[in-house]
Write a protein that holds these residues in place. Structure first.
Motif, PDB file in Angstrom:
ATOM      1  N   SER A 119      41.878  12.920  59.208  1.00  0.00           N
ATOM      2  CA  SER A 119      40.913  13.400  60.677  1.00  0.00           C
ATOM      3  C   SER A 119      41.775  14.254  61.061  1.00  0.00           C
ATOM      4  CB  SER A 119      41.281  12.863  61.186  1.00  0.00           C
ATOM      5  OG  SER A 119      43.043  12.230  61.218  1.00  0.00           O
ATOM      6  N   VAL A 120      42.885  15.284  60.608  1.00  0.00           N
ATOM      7  CA  VAL A 120      42.848  16.359  60.540  1.00  0.00           C
ATOM      8  C   VAL A 120      43.383  17.205  59.557  1.00  0.00           C
ATOM      9  CG1 VAL A 120      45.615  17.135  61.360  1.00  0.00           C
ATOM     10  CG2 VAL A 120      45.255  15.788  62.465  1.00  0.00           C
ATOM     11  N   LEU A 121      42.741  18.766  59.479  1.00  0.00           N
ATOM     12  CA  LEU A 121      42.635  19.227  58.124  1.00  0.00           C
ATOM     13  C   LEU A 121      43.615  20.210  57.575  1.00  0.00           C
ATOM     14  CD1 LEU A 121      38.734  20.293  58.586  1.00  0.00           C
ATOM     15  CD2 LEU A 121      39.596  17.758  57.533  1.00  0.00           C
ATOM     16  N   ALA A 122      43.728  20.375  57.157  1.00  0.00           N
ATOM     17  CA  ALA A 122      44.796  21.656  55.927  1.00  0.00           C
ATOM     18  C   ALA A 122      43.962  22.539  55.648  1.00  0.00           C
ATOM     19  CB  ALA A 122      45.640  20.946  55.316  1.00  0.00           C
ATOM     20  N   GLY A 123      43.280  23.433  55.447  1.00  0.00           N
ATOM     21  CA  GLY A 123      42.246  24.384  55.912  1.00  0.00           C
ATOM     22  C   GLY A 123      40.956  23.962  55.362  1.00  0.00           C
ATOM     23  N   ASP A 124      40.005  24.987  55.492  1.00  0.00           N
ATOM     24  CA  ASP A 124      38.832  24.761  56.035  1.00  0.00           C
ATOM     25  C   ASP A 124      37.943  24.636  55.031  1.00  0.00           C
ATOM     26  OD1 ASP A 124      36.099  23.926  56.854  1.00  0.00           O
ATOM     27  OD2 ASP A 124      36.557  25.536  59.056  1.00  0.00           O
ATOM     28  N   LEU A 125      37.554  23.549  54.380  1.00  0.00           N
ATOM     29  CA  LEU A 125      37.055  23.784  52.694  1.00  0.00           C
ATOM     30  C   LEU A 125      35.506  23.835  53.067  1.00  0.00           C
ATOM     31  CD1 LEU A 125      37.568  23.405  49.591  1.00  0.00           C
ATOM     32  CD2 LEU A 125      37.465  20.887  49.359  1.00  0.00           C
ATOM     33  N   LYS A 126      35.001  22.830  53.843  1.00  0.00           N
ATOM     34  CA  LYS A 126      33.565  23.183  54.230  1.00  0.00           C
ATOM     35  C   LYS A 126      33.652  24.841  54.385  1.00  0.00           C
ATOM     36  CE  LYS A 126      30.269  20.740  56.981  1.00  0.00           C
ATOM     37  NZ  LYS A 126      29.465  22.156  57.863  1.00  0.00           N
ATOM     38  N   ALA A 127      33.989  25.090  55.302  1.00  0.00           N
ATOM     39  CA  ALA A 127      33.512  26.863  55.530  1.00  0.00           C
ATOM     40  C   ALA A 127      33.514  27.224  54.280  1.00  0.00           C
ATOM     41  CB  ALA A 127      35.017  27.243  56.443  1.00  0.00           C
ATOM     42  N   MET A 128      34.301  27.123  53.535  1.00  0.00           N
ATOM     43  CA  MET A 128      35.081  28.346  52.243  1.00  0.00           C
ATOM     44  C   MET A 128      33.272  28.281  51.145  1.00  0.00           C
ATOM     45  SD  MET A 128      39.069  27.655  51.382  1.00  0.00           S
ATOM     46  CE  MET A 128      39.683  28.400  52.893  1.00  0.00           C
ATOM     47  N   LEU A 129      33.605  26.981  51.347  1.00  0.00           N
ATOM     48  CA  LEU A 129      32.238  26.530  49.895  1.00  0.00           C
ATOM     49  C   LEU A 129      31.126  26.946  50.957  1.00  0.00           C
ATOM     50  CD1 LEU A 129      33.450  22.970  48.870  1.00  0.00           C
ATOM     51  CD2 LEU A 129      33.332  25.689  47.832  1.00  0.00           C
ATOM     52  N   GLU A 130      30.537  26.247  52.455  1.00  0.00           N
ATOM     53  CA  GLU A 130      29.373  27.006  52.603  1.00  0.00           C
ATOM     54  C   GLU A 130      29.540  28.532  52.999  1.00  0.00           C
ATOM     55  OE1 GLU A 130      28.330  23.800  56.343  1.00  0.00           O
ATOM     56  OE2 GLU A 130      29.570  25.372  56.687  1.00  0.00           O
ATOM     57  N   ALA A 131      30.350  29.469  52.783  1.00  0.00           N
ATOM     58  CA  ALA A 131      30.257  30.729  52.686  1.00  0.00           C
ATOM     59  C   ALA A 131      29.876  31.187  51.193  1.00  0.00           C
ATOM     60  CB  ALA A 131      31.284  31.749  53.044  1.00  0.00           C
ATOM     61  N   ARG A 132      29.594  30.287  50.297  1.00  0.00           N
ATOM     62  CA  ARG A 132      29.098  30.464  49.412  1.00  0.00           C
ATOM     63  C   ARG A 132      27.943  30.155  48.732  1.00  0.00           C
ATOM     64  NH1 ARG A 132      33.055  32.076  45.532  1.00  0.00           N
ATOM     65  NH2 ARG A 132      35.512  31.405  45.713  1.00  0.00           N
ATOM     66  N   GLY A 133      27.686  29.479  49.990  1.00  0.00           N
ATOM     67  CA  GLY A 133      25.943  28.926  49.272  1.00  0.00           C
ATOM     68  C   GLY A 133      25.784  27.061  50.232  1.00  0.00           C
ATOM     69  N   PHE A 134      27.032  26.375  49.393  1.00  0.00           N
ATOM     70  CA  PHE A 134      26.666  25.222  49.426  1.00  0.00           C
ATOM     71  C   PHE A 134      26.505  24.691  50.543  1.00  0.00           C
ATOM     72  CE2 PHE A 134      29.736  26.216  45.097  1.00  0.00           C
ATOM     73  CZ  PHE A 134      29.125  25.569  44.426  1.00  0.00           C
TER      74      PHE A 134
END
Length: 235
Positions: free
Chosen positions: A124-139
């Protein structure tokens, strides 16, 4: 040396056994307790891979994943989370080097945005936004919170031991845990009692939460892994 381990109970027990085997006295005082969320389910999609950023995320995912989903590749943030995923029955697991940035880089190397969406088993609490990182790569990434880590207090006997100089080192594995420790120490009026204590930190982000507490020294692992952190602690 007497060491204080602040990880959640399950991880603390295994680590304490290792440290005791090396001759240290260990006190466990989890600053976070893990609660798996009820009523959540893994959406039915043709997932290219499953992503776990903690051992607790791997265990939470194992609780809800059906047998066929356990054949989907899993990319884990580090060896501890990879081991937890394997223990849950996932057959195809690869580990990054210990944080969301290296997991992002691993996904970029071995996955293809054109081959399907990714699922991130999160807290429920994130350490870093992995989703945003990967979405920036097109995933395409779908993220779902499967567990929450609830803050806990330091027991009075641990506060007394810190005040009396009985603890020589404290191990910190997350910014949130370090921040909770700092808040509790300040609330107890004990920052000046840490002059003989070493803080052993998994990363610079963890160490940053301890600024101004008056530790004798703050040591940071060469890489964000359990092996690297425990290597800081002299026998």
């Amino acid at each position: 040396m007497r060491l204080l381990v602040t990880r959640p109970e399950r991880e603390s027990q295994a680590l304490a056994a290792e440290l005791r085997a090396r001759g240290h006295e260990v006190t466990i005082a989890p600053l976070l307790s893990i609660r798996y969320l009820d009523g959540v389910s893994l959406p039915k999609r043709d997932w290219q891979a499953l992503l776990v950023t903690s051992a607790n995320g791997a265990r939470a995912l194992g609780r809800i994943a059906e047998a066929d989903l356990k054949r989907i590749p899993v990319l884990a943030v580090g060896e501890a989370s990879a081991a937890a995923a394997r223990a849950e029955g996932f057959a195809n697991v690869r580990a990054a080097e210990g944080d969301v940035h290296t997991l992002d880089a691993l996904a970029a190397r071995v996955l293809d945005p054109a081959k399907g969406p990714l699922f991130h088993a999160a807290g429920s609490v994130l350490a870093g936004d992995l989703k945003a990182m990967l979405e920036a790569r097109g995933f395409e990434v779908e993220r779902l919170a499967l567990y929450e880590a609830e803050k806990q207090d330091l027991p009075q006997d641990v506060l007394d031991a810190l005040k009396d100089g009985q603890i020589g080192g404290v191990l910190f594995f997350s910014p949130r845990t370090a921040g909770q420790f700092a808040a509790l120490i300040r609330a107890a009026g004990l920052p000046s009692s840490l002059g003989g204590v070493t803080a052993y930190c998994l990363s610079a982000a963890v160490a940053g939460e301890l600024a101004g507490l008056g530790f004798r020294t703050v040591q940071i692992a060469a890489e964000p892994s359990l092996k690297s952190l425990t290597a800081l602690i002299s026998a």
